[in-house]
Motif scaffolding. Structure first.
Motif, mmCIF file in Angstrom:
data_model
loop_
_atom_site.group_PDB
_atom_site.id
_atom_site.type_symbol
_atom_site.label_atom_id
_atom_site.label_comp_id
_atom_site.label_asym_id
_atom_site.label_seq_id
_atom_site.Cartn_x
_atom_site.Cartn_y
_atom_site.Cartn_z
ATOM 1 N N HIS A 113 4.892 -3.282 12.861
ATOM 2 C CA HIS A 113 4.789 -3.042 14.236
ATOM 3 C C HIS A 113 3.628 -3.212 15.024
ATOM 4 O O HIS A 113 2.847 -3.078 14.477
ATOM 5 N N ALA A 114 3.813 -2.638 16.347
ATOM 6 C CA ALA A 114 2.771 -3.411 17.233
ATOM 7 C C ALA A 114 1.994 -4.104 17.227
ATOM 8 O O ALA A 114 0.552 -4.426 17.152
ATOM 9 N N GLY A 115 2.794 -5.039 16.697
ATOM 10 C CA GLY A 115 1.510 -6.945 15.688
ATOM 11 C C GLY A 115 1.256 -6.408 15.197
ATOM 12 O O GLY A 115 0.590 -7.141 14.590
ATOM 13 N N ARG A 116 1.807 -6.030 14.134
ATOM 14 C CA ARG A 116 1.165 -5.596 12.653
ATOM 15 C C ARG A 116 2.268 -5.409 11.935
ATOM 16 O O ARG A 116 2.571 -4.960 12.334
ATOM 17 N N SER A 117 1.637 -6.363 10.857
ATOM 18 C CA SER A 117 2.549 -6.714 9.911
ATOM 19 C C SER A 117 2.104 -6.176 8.942
ATOM 20 O O SER A 117 0.794 -6.480 7.770
ATOM 21 N N ILE A 118 3.291 -4.938 7.674
ATOM 22 C CA ILE A 118 2.438 -4.044 6.615
ATOM 23 C C ILE A 118 2.906 -4.542 5.243
ATOM 24 O O ILE A 118 4.297 -4.349 5.723
ATOM 25 N N SER A 119 2.502 -4.894 4.121
ATOM 26 C CA SER A 119 3.386 -5.534 3.434
ATOM 27 C C SER A 119 3.993 -4.325 2.302
ATOM 28 O O SER A 119 2.815 -3.977 2.090
#
Length: 162
Positions: free
Chosen positions: A129-135
């Motif tokens: 989301h919004a250029g951020r990747s969360i595992s």
């Protein structure tokens, strides 16, 4: 008096915007919030993972439109187990780099929520989301979680956003 009216109108508009603010929350079955994302500025996100058999990356793109969560598009490099195109559900499009897109699916997600069994580190479920990747796999591998769009005012109070 004009300044006061401008301030009052501004405050009312902020109140209306806050009342319509939506968040994507990821929570465990016990209600513990693992992640909370504000959707006001960027109302799109992806769930990405590596196919457990073929090992390639799959991407499902979602968007929020008129308060409704929609599965917008899906990408996979191959028609592997569990993947493929159902006629009448989106438009099949070849990707010039290989693989295919299912475009314009625009399928409403019932009740703006769905359950996901989060895969291991090898599957690496991620929320982008919004250029951020969360595992998600780092947060809840092997667990069942719910992804839900909720009004910001109704989202659970606990916040463990990484």
């Amino acid at each position: 008096m004009r300044r006061r009216h401008r301030w009052l109108v501004g405050a009312l508009l902020l109140g209306v915007a806050a009342a319509h603010a939506q968040q994507l929350v990821v929570m465990r079955d016990d209600g513990a919030v693992l992640l909370r994302l504000e959707l006001s500025a960027v109302p799109t996100w992806e769930v990405r993972w590596y196919h457990s058999v073929a090992g390639f990356e799959v991407r499902d793109r979602y968007r929020l439109k008129g308060g409704q969560m929609l599965l917008q598009d899906s990408y996979a490099p191959d028609f592997a187990a569990g993947l493929g195109h159902i006629p009448g559900r989106g438009r099949l499009e070849s990707d010039p780099n290989g693989g295919y897109w299912l475009r314009e699916i625009d399928e409403p997600v019932p009740n703006n929520r769905y359950a996901l069994r989060v895969g291991s580190a090898r599957v690496d479920h991620r929320l982008v989301h919004a250029g951020r990747s969360i595992s998600l796999s780092a947060l809840a591998a092997g667990e069942r979680v719910t992804l839900a769009v909720v009004p910001a005012a109704q989202s659970p109070a606990a916040d463990v956003t990484p």
